[in-house]
Design a protein around this motif. Sequence first.
Motif, PDB file in Angstrom:
ATOM      1  N   ILE A  59       0.798  -1.227   0.000  1.00 54.38           N
ATOM      2  CA  ILE A  59       0.000   0.000   0.000  1.00 54.38           C
ATOM      3  C   ILE A  59       0.828   1.273   0.000  1.00 54.38           C
ATOM      4  CG2 ILE A  59      -2.025  -1.066   1.029  1.00 54.38           C
ATOM      5  CD1 ILE A  59      -1.120   0.044   3.728  1.00 54.38           C
ATOM      6  N   GLY A  60       2.147   1.163   0.082  1.00 51.60           N
ATOM      7  CA  GLY A  60       2.966   2.359   0.075  1.00 51.60           C
ATOM      8  C   GLY A  60       4.439   2.026  -0.039  1.00 51.60           C
ATOM      9  N   ASP A  63       0.563   8.966   6.805  1.00 55.91           N
ATOM     10  CA  ASP A  63      -0.668   9.762   6.835  1.00 55.91           C
ATOM     11  C   ASP A  63      -1.537   9.458   5.615  1.00 55.91           C
ATOM     12  OD1 ASP A  63      -0.017  10.960   9.224  1.00 55.91           O
ATOM     13  OD2 ASP A  63       0.765  12.798   8.306  1.00 55.91           O
ATOM     14  N   ARG A  64      -0.916   9.363   4.438  1.00 57.76           N
ATOM     15  CA  ARG A  64      -1.654   9.065   3.215  1.00 57.76           C
ATOM     16  C   ARG A  64      -2.305   7.684   3.315  1.00 57.76           C
ATOM     17  NH1 ARG A  64      -1.465   6.108  -1.065  1.00 57.76           N
ATOM     18  NH2 ARG A  64       0.491   5.124  -0.485  1.00 57.76           N
ATOM     19  N   ILE A  65      -1.562   6.721   3.817  1.00 54.78           N
ATOM     20  CA  ILE A  65      -2.083   5.356   3.953  1.00 54.78           C
ATOM     21  C   ILE A  65      -3.260   5.337   4.918  1.00 54.78           C
ATOM     22  CG2 ILE A  65      -1.552   3.069   4.872  1.00 54.78           C
ATOM     23  CD1 ILE A  65       1.348   3.563   3.799  1.00 54.78           C
ATOM     24  N   GLU A  66      -3.107   5.986   6.052  1.00 56.10           N
ATOM     25  CA  GLU A  66      -4.180   5.986   7.052  1.00 56.10           C
ATOM     26  C   GLU A  66      -5.438   6.639   6.521  1.00 56.10           C
ATOM     27  OE1 GLU A  66      -2.250   7.865  10.351  1.00 56.10           O
ATOM     28  OE2 GLU A  66      -1.534   5.967  11.155  1.00 56.10           O
ATOM     29  N   GLU A  67      -5.290   7.678   5.715  1.00 56.44           N
ATOM     30  CA  GLU A  67      -6.455   8.388   5.190  1.00 56.44           C
ATOM     31  C   GLU A  67      -7.139   7.639   4.051  1.00 56.44           C
ATOM     32  OE1 GLU A  67      -5.289  12.287   4.029  1.00 56.44           O
ATOM     33  OE2 GLU A  67      -4.658  12.827   6.046  1.00 56.44           O
ATOM     34  N   ARG A  68      -6.359   7.028   3.155  1.00 55.18           N
ATOM     35  CA  ARG A  68      -6.939   6.507   1.918  1.00 55.18           C
ATOM     36  C   ARG A  68      -6.932   5.003   1.783  1.00 55.18           C
ATOM     37  NH1 ARG A  68      -3.659  10.893  -1.041  1.00 55.18           N
ATOM     38  NH2 ARG A  68      -5.020  12.657  -0.763  1.00 55.18           N
ATOM     39  N   GLN A  69      -5.925   4.353   2.291  1.00 56.31           N
ATOM     40  CA  GLN A  69      -5.744   2.943   1.964  1.00 56.31           C
ATOM     41  C   GLN A  69      -6.254   1.987   3.028  1.00 56.31           C
ATOM     42  OE1 GLN A  69      -4.462   1.657  -0.868  1.00 56.31           O
ATOM     43  NE2 GLN A  69      -4.191   3.674  -1.757  1.00 56.31           N
ATOM     44  N   ASP A  70      -5.829   2.170   4.262  1.00 56.05           N
ATOM     45  CA  ASP A  70      -6.053   1.146   5.274  1.00 56.05           C
ATOM     46  C   ASP A  70      -6.298   1.793   6.632  1.00 56.05           C
ATOM     47  OD1 ASP A  70      -6.081  -1.063   6.871  1.00 56.05           O
ATOM     48  OD2 ASP A  70      -4.196  -1.879   6.170  1.00 56.05           O
ATOM     49  N   PRO A  71      -7.547   2.005   7.000  1.00 51.07           N
ATOM     50  CA  PRO A  71      -7.829   2.663   8.276  1.00 51.07           C
ATOM     51  C   PRO A  71      -7.332   1.875   9.478  1.00 51.07           C
ATOM     52  CG  PRO A  71      -9.852   1.873   7.256  1.00 51.07           C
ATOM     53  CD  PRO A  71      -8.749   1.653   6.276  1.00 51.07           C
TER      54      PRO A  71
END
Length: 64
Positions: free
Chosen positions: A32-33, A48-56
């Motif tokens: 995912i990143g 931050d990008r992952i938490e927002e868009r990919q995987d809560p």
Amino acid sequence: MAEIGRRFSLDNASVDPKLKNRIFSADGDDHIGDWDGECIDDLIKEIDRIEERQDPNYSSLPHS
């Protein structure tokens, strides 16, 4: 991990170069990143990008 047995934090660990810069989902199934290991600010932005868009659920994992 190909080797069987105990491994300690100070032991040398072999890392597959294809996986070295990848960030995986909390379950370990999805890539995912990425982070090149250079600038911690880039890692913070990527998480931050992952938490927002990919995987809560990613924020539940410890980061080191």
